[in-house]
Design an enzyme around this catalytic site. Structure first.
Site, mmCIF file in Angstrom:
data_model
loop_
_atom_site.group_PDB
_atom_site.id
_atom_site.type_symbol
_atom_site.label_atom_id
_atom_site.label_comp_id
_atom_site.label_asym_id
_atom_site.label_seq_id
_atom_site.Cartn_x
_atom_site.Cartn_y
_atom_site.Cartn_z
ATOM 1 N N SER A 138 46.092 34.250 49.574
ATOM 2 C CA SER A 138 44.644 34.185 49.379
ATOM 3 C C SER A 138 44.085 33.012 50.181
ATOM 4 C CB SER A 138 44.332 33.947 47.896
ATOM 5 O OG SER A 138 42.946 33.693 47.723
ATOM 6 N N TYR A 151 45.604 30.424 39.219
ATOM 7 C CA TYR A 151 45.598 31.458 40.262
ATOM 8 C C TYR A 151 45.714 30.806 41.644
ATOM 9 C CZ TYR A 151 44.012 35.139 43.398
ATOM 10 O OH TYR A 151 43.937 36.040 44.436
HETATM 11 N N1 NAP Z 1 40.249 40.904 45.854
HETATM 12 C C1 NAP Z 1 40.195 39.664 46.309
HETATM 13 O O1 NAP Z 1 39.093 39.092 46.432
HETATM 14 C C2 NAP Z 1 41.469 38.967 46.699
HETATM 15 C C3 NAP Z 1 41.363 37.774 47.408
HETATM 16 C C4 NAP Z 1 42.536 37.094 47.744
HETATM 17 C C5 NAP Z 1 43.768 37.614 47.396
HETATM 18 N N2 NAP Z 1 43.844 38.797 46.693
HETATM 19 C C6 NAP Z 1 45.167 39.284 46.320
HETATM 20 O O2 NAP Z 1 45.319 40.631 46.669
HETATM 21 C C7 NAP Z 1 46.295 41.241 45.842
HETATM 22 C C8 NAP Z 1 45.761 42.564 45.319
HETATM 23 O O3 NAP Z 1 44.678 42.324 44.432
HETATM 24 P P1 NAP Z 1 43.367 43.225 44.385
HETATM 25 O O4 NAP Z 1 42.254 42.370 44.826
HETATM 26 O O5 NAP Z 1 43.600 44.506 45.053
HETATM 27 O O6 NAP Z 1 43.192 43.387 42.789
HETATM 28 P P2 NAP Z 1 43.286 44.644 41.830
HETATM 29 O O7 NAP Z 1 42.333 45.710 42.243
HETATM 30 O O8 NAP Z 1 43.149 44.080 40.455
HETATM 31 O O9 NAP Z 1 44.773 45.176 42.051
HETATM 32 C C9 NAP Z 1 45.891 44.473 41.576
HETATM 33 C C10 NAP Z 1 47.094 45.398 41.565
HETATM 34 O O10 NAP Z 1 48.226 44.656 41.078
HETATM 35 C C11 NAP Z 1 48.856 45.413 40.067
HETATM 36 N N3 NAP Z 1 49.510 44.559 39.093
HETATM 37 C C12 NAP Z 1 49.000 43.478 38.457
HETATM 38 N N4 NAP Z 1 49.890 42.990 37.583
HETATM 39 C C13 NAP Z 1 50.988 43.775 37.665
HETATM 40 C C14 NAP Z 1 52.240 43.798 37.002
HETATM 41 N N5 NAP Z 1 52.558 42.904 36.045
HETATM 42 N N6 NAP Z 1 53.138 44.765 37.322
HETATM 43 C C15 NAP Z 1 52.818 45.684 38.268
HETATM 44 N N7 NAP Z 1 51.663 45.715 38.932
HETATM 45 C C16 NAP Z 1 50.747 44.779 38.627
HETATM 46 C C17 NAP Z 1 47.717 46.230 39.431
HETATM 47 O O11 NAP Z 1 48.245 47.377 38.807
HETATM 48 P P3 NAP Z 1 48.273 47.640 37.204
HETATM 49 O O12 NAP Z 1 47.071 46.947 36.618
HETATM 50 O O13 NAP Z 1 48.228 49.131 37.107
HETATM 51 O O14 NAP Z 1 49.564 47.056 36.751
HETATM 52 C C18 NAP Z 1 46.907 46.602 40.652
HETATM 53 O O15 NAP Z 1 47.434 47.748 41.254
HETATM 54 C C19 NAP Z 1 46.591 40.222 44.728
HETATM 55 O O16 NAP Z 1 47.800 39.550 45.010
HETATM 56 C C20 NAP Z 1 45.409 39.276 44.831
HETATM 57 O O17 NAP Z 1 45.711 37.987 44.342
HETATM 58 C C21 NAP Z 1 42.719 39.477 46.359
#
Ligand code: NAP
Length: 245
Positions: A138, A151
């Site tokens: 991130s 986080y």
């Molecule tokens: N969106 C942003 O602004 C942003 C910015 C910087 C970094 N990121 C990073 O990008 C990555 C993806 O996040 P996103 O933004 O796409 O968020 P998201 O829409 O909430 O997706 C997160 C994914 O992770 C899975 N997950 C969470 N905990 C889990 C567990 N214990 N076991 C298995 N799967 C799990 C969720 O699936 P289930 O809930 O079905 O388990 C979901 O598919 C993360 O690492 C996040 O930190 C995002």
């Protein structure tokens, strides 16, 4: 990194960035395996993308992580790429006793799980053509937002771990990439948003972000900060004051 002809594990494909990556990679003809906890989402994905391989798994659970990797190894021994994408984002008020269970859950999901998975997959990936691990960190790895301290620390840890992983795994022929996203419009942190606004918070559209990720990987850039994350990486802590004013 070559984007076609791979067998790729993308963790956390049930929403957001993971789902966007899954869709694009399937479109490129890769064999894609994904996991998540929400089984209804996995079932919908399977119905929409019959060639997608799905497995319900809670990556915060060590035994389930091991079982998931064994399952992949047995059924998809050609696996050559791991994308450590799954993550959660919680807030923490440091002026009072923190909920240690929440702290542990966040660190287990965002740090221990990707590190453990990388080490479990490394022997399977070793020596394969195009072997790679992609860690999704991130922009907040470089400059924290104070209301989500654990986080941000977890992502700073992933940045550091990626450097070590890259060095250690190079002799196995595994390239290790880091992608630092900016704010992307996903369900991340949905627990703290009002119902109905879980999936929209004004970030970069998922499709635009995923295109930038694939462009960087294809160009072989080992560390890429996308959009506003690039400013966070270059200016780092000098931005802390203005961000937390
Ligand atoms: N969106 C942003 O602004 C942003 C910015 C910087 C970094 N990121 C990073 O990008 C990555 C993806 O996040 P996103 O933004 O796409 O968020 P998201 O829409 O909430 O997706 C997160 C994914 O992770 C899975 N997950 C969470 N905990 C889990 C567990 N214990 N076991 C298995 N799967 C799990 C969720 O699936 P289930 O809930 O079905 O388990 C979901 O598919 C993360 O690492 C996040 O930190 C995002």
């Amino acid at each position: 990194m070559k984007l076609t002809g791979n067998t790729i594990v993308v963790t956390g494909g049930t929403s957001g960035i993971g789902m966007g990556l899954v869709e694009k990679l399937l479109g490129l003809g890769d064999r894609v395996i994904t996991c998540g906890r929400r089984e209804d989402r996995l079932a919908s994905l399977s119905a929409k993308f019959p060639s997608l391989v799905v497995k319900a798994c809670d990556l915060a659970d060590e035994a389930q992580r091991k079982a998931f990797v064994e399952w992949v190894a047995a059924r998809h021994p050609a696996v050559n790429v791991l994308v450590n994408n799954a993550g959660i984002q919680l807030t923490a008020d440091l002026t009072r006793a923190v909920d240690v269970q929440k702290v542990r859950a966040e660190l287990e999901t965002n740090v221990v799980a990707p590190l453990h998975l990388a080490s479990l997959f490394a022997p399977l990936l070793a020596g394969k053509k195009g072997a790679a691990i992609v860690n999704i960190s991130s922009g907040l790895a470089f400059c924290p937002l104070a209301f989500m301290p654990v986080y941000c620390a977890s992502k700073a840890a992933m940045h550091s771990l990626t450097l070590s992983m890259r060095r250690q795994l190079r002799d196995l022929g595994i390239a290790v990439y880091e992608i630092a996203p900016p704010s992307v419009d996903t369900e991340l942190g949905r627990e703290r948003r009002p119902a109905g606004q879980a999936a929209s918070h004004g970030g970069m559209p998922i499709g635009e972000f995923v295109d930038a990720v694939l462009k960087a990987l294809e160009a072989g850039v080992l560390e890429t900060a996308i959009g506003q994350a690039e400013g966070l990486r270059t200016k780092r802590e000098s931005l802390f004051e203005s961000m937390n004013r």
